[in-house]
Design a protein around this motif. Structure first.
Motif, short mmCIF file in Angstrom:
data_model
loop_
_atom_site.label_atom_id
_atom_site.label_comp_id
_atom_site.label_asym_id
_atom_site.label_seq_id
_atom_site.Cartn_x
_atom_site.Cartn_y
_atom_site.Cartn_z
N LYS A 100 0.81 -1.23 0.00
CA LYS A 100 0.00 0.00 0.00
C LYS A 100 0.84 1.26 0.00
N LEU A 153 -10.18 0.30 7.92
CA LEU A 153 -9.17 -0.21 7.00
C LEU A 153 -7.94 -0.76 7.71
N ASN A 154 -8.00 -0.78 9.04
CA ASN A 154 -6.85 -1.27 9.79
C ASN A 154 -7.32 -2.25 10.86
N THR A 156 -5.58 -3.91 13.17
CA THR A 156 -4.97 -3.79 14.50
C THR A 156 -5.75 -2.80 15.37
N ASP A 191 0.12 1.85 12.57
CA ASP A 191 -1.27 1.44 12.78
C ASP A 191 -1.98 2.40 13.73
N ASP A 196 -1.27 3.90 8.40
CA ASP A 196 -1.64 2.77 7.54
C ASP A 196 -3.02 3.03 6.91
N GLY A 296 -9.16 -7.96 6.61
CA GLY A 296 -8.36 -6.88 6.03
C GLY A 296 -6.87 -7.12 6.13
N ALA A 297 -6.48 -8.19 6.76
CA ALA A 297 -5.05 -8.50 6.92
C ALA A 297 -4.92 -10.00 7.10
N1 HSE Z 1 -1.16 -3.54 9.96
C1 HSE Z 1 -2.24 -3.70 9.03
C2 HSE Z 1 -3.55 -3.90 9.79
C3 HSE Z 1 -1.95 -4.87 8.14
O1 HSE Z 1 -3.51 -4.07 11.01
O2 HSE Z 1 -4.60 -3.83 9.19
C4 HSE Z 1 -2.71 -4.87 6.85
O3 HSE Z 1 -2.42 -3.78 6.03
#
Ligand code: HSE
Length: 402
Positions: A100, A153-154, A156, A191, A196, A296-297
């Motif tokens: 990204k 979108l994250n 974490t 994060d 991110d 998403g991850a």
């Molecule tokens: N660190 C990112 C998250 C990983 O927690 O979504 C995925 O891009």
């Protein structure tokens, strides 16, 4: 035979090799020919790994092998990844990326390089991991004028906020749990400070507007100032707190892009997106609202999106390309004029004095010695001016998403 090379044998790169291996008959059938990973580029050796013999350290071995037609770039970063991606595209090799940071910074240029050389630069996995949102926007929603994109979108930060709400825990303790579970990195800054998410919403904004949105210039607020009191009071008022990337496109084509924690009414589908899951809410002018939800991850979810791009590139070559965006900055809408309702937290003893600064106070809830209330709709600049008068009494404030 479709020969593929993987740049970077980390979590996502090894996932790509695993998806191509485990789903080989599906991947090959859908690609129109047998798909094989011929090389894996990494600085490290992997003694004993089943793919040890495929590891190479010199990118030129791959770039100069005419059999390799598709690269999966899962290295991350904007240094070597940029150089190698550009070189591969210039050789006519399609590149499918999960990076990204690179897409947010150099996507416009790399798409043009791919077009000029008859290959594709695809990056479904860079936003929302395994959620097929870029392809959906650029294909299924292509008759729409997209007016707004809002996303968790994250993973974490969504895990941290969910856990804080469910367990009443504070931020620092919950971050530690996220690190112990392997969600948050040792240095969690990107994060928790929202960088991110800023990269991902910038890529979505690029696609929405057709112009470049500089992720470094996106107004970005992370979740480090959100306390368990904010979450408890918000919950009592009927809201969850979520870190959102938010992009709006106005009639005059100006765009506002921001990342911030928002109160989301518990009745809204975004409030039900918990733990490490992501969701993207896309509004089109004809279609109205649509929502995309998923992982998403994570290794295999993200790798699945990279391999879907491989199949697309194998089947359609450069014709599967995103339209892309130009390198001129999108006209920026003023965030100071944007209107929100605001949640304000203060000591209950100060509540009357603080509320007096905001006309039309709505929900007001008290828990222990603290009170939270929600203002009526006002501009960001109007809120800032009123809040400045009570800066010493306001313990926290969060915008309301609607
Ligand atoms: N660190 C990112 C998250 C990983 O927690 O979504 C995925 O891009």
């Amino acid at each position: 035979m479709i020969q593929v090379a993987v740049f970077g044998y980390g979590t996502v790169g090894s996932g790509v090799v695993e998806v191509i291996d485990r789903n080989n008959s599906i991947v090959s059938d859908n690609s129109g020919d047998k798909v094989n990973v011929k090389y894996i580029l990494d600085l490290r050796d992997f003694p004993g790994d089943p793919n040890e013999s495929k590891i190479v350290h010199d990118v030129d071995v791959i770039l100069n092998d005419d059999e390799v037609s598709i690269i999966c770039e899962t290295m991350g970063g904007v240094g070597a990844a940029y150089k190698f991606t550009k070189a591969a595209l210039e050789k006519g090799k399609s590149v499918c990326s999960s990076n990204k940071e690179l897409v947010a910074k150099h996507g416009a240029e790399l798409i043009q390089v791919a077009k000029a050389h008859g290959c594709a630069y695809l990056f479904e996995a860079s936003v929302g991991g395994g959620i097929p949102v870029l392809r959906t926007i650029t294909t299924a929603l292509t008759a729409e004028r997209i007016t707004r994109i809002a996303g968790i979108l994250n993973g974490t930060t969504n895990f941290i906020l969910t856990k804080m709400e469910q367990d009443g825990a504070d931020f620092a303790d919950t971050l530690k749990i996220a690190q112990d579970l392997g969600y948050a990195e040792k240095d969690p800054t990107a994060d928790i400070e929202g960088h991110d998410t800023a990269r991902k919403i910038s890529i979505l904004s690029d696609i929405m507007s057709g112009h470049f949105i500089d992720s470094d210039a996106v107004q970005t607020e992370g979740i480090t100032k959100i306390t368990s009191s904010d979450i408890t009071l918000a919950a009592k008022a009927g809201y969850s707190i979520k870190l959102l990337g938010l992009a709006s496109r106005y009639e005059d084509d100006s765009v506002s892009t921001m990342v911030a924690p928002f109160l989301v009414a518990k009745s809204h589908p975004i409030a039900g997106v918990n733990d490490v899951f992501n969701a993207v809410f896309v509004t089109g002018n004809m279609l109205g609202e649509t929502m995309y939800y998923g992982k998403g991850a994570g290794k295999l979810a993200t790798a699945s999106a990279v391999v879907a791009d491989v199949i697309d590139a194998a089947r359609k070559g450069s014709s599967c390309m995103y339209k892309g965006w130009d390198e001129t900055l999108a006209p920026a809408a003023s965030l100071a004029d944007a209107e929100y309702r605001f949640f304000v937290r203060c000591a209950s003893d100060d509540a009357d004095a603080v509320k007096a600064l905001f006309a039309g106070v709505q929900e007001s809830v008290t828990e222990g010695s603290e009170t939270g209330f929600i203002t009526s709709k006002m501009t960001q600049s109007g809120f800032d001016a009123s809040a400045a008068k009570a800066a010493a009494m306001i313990l926290g404030s969060v915008r309301v998403y609607e």
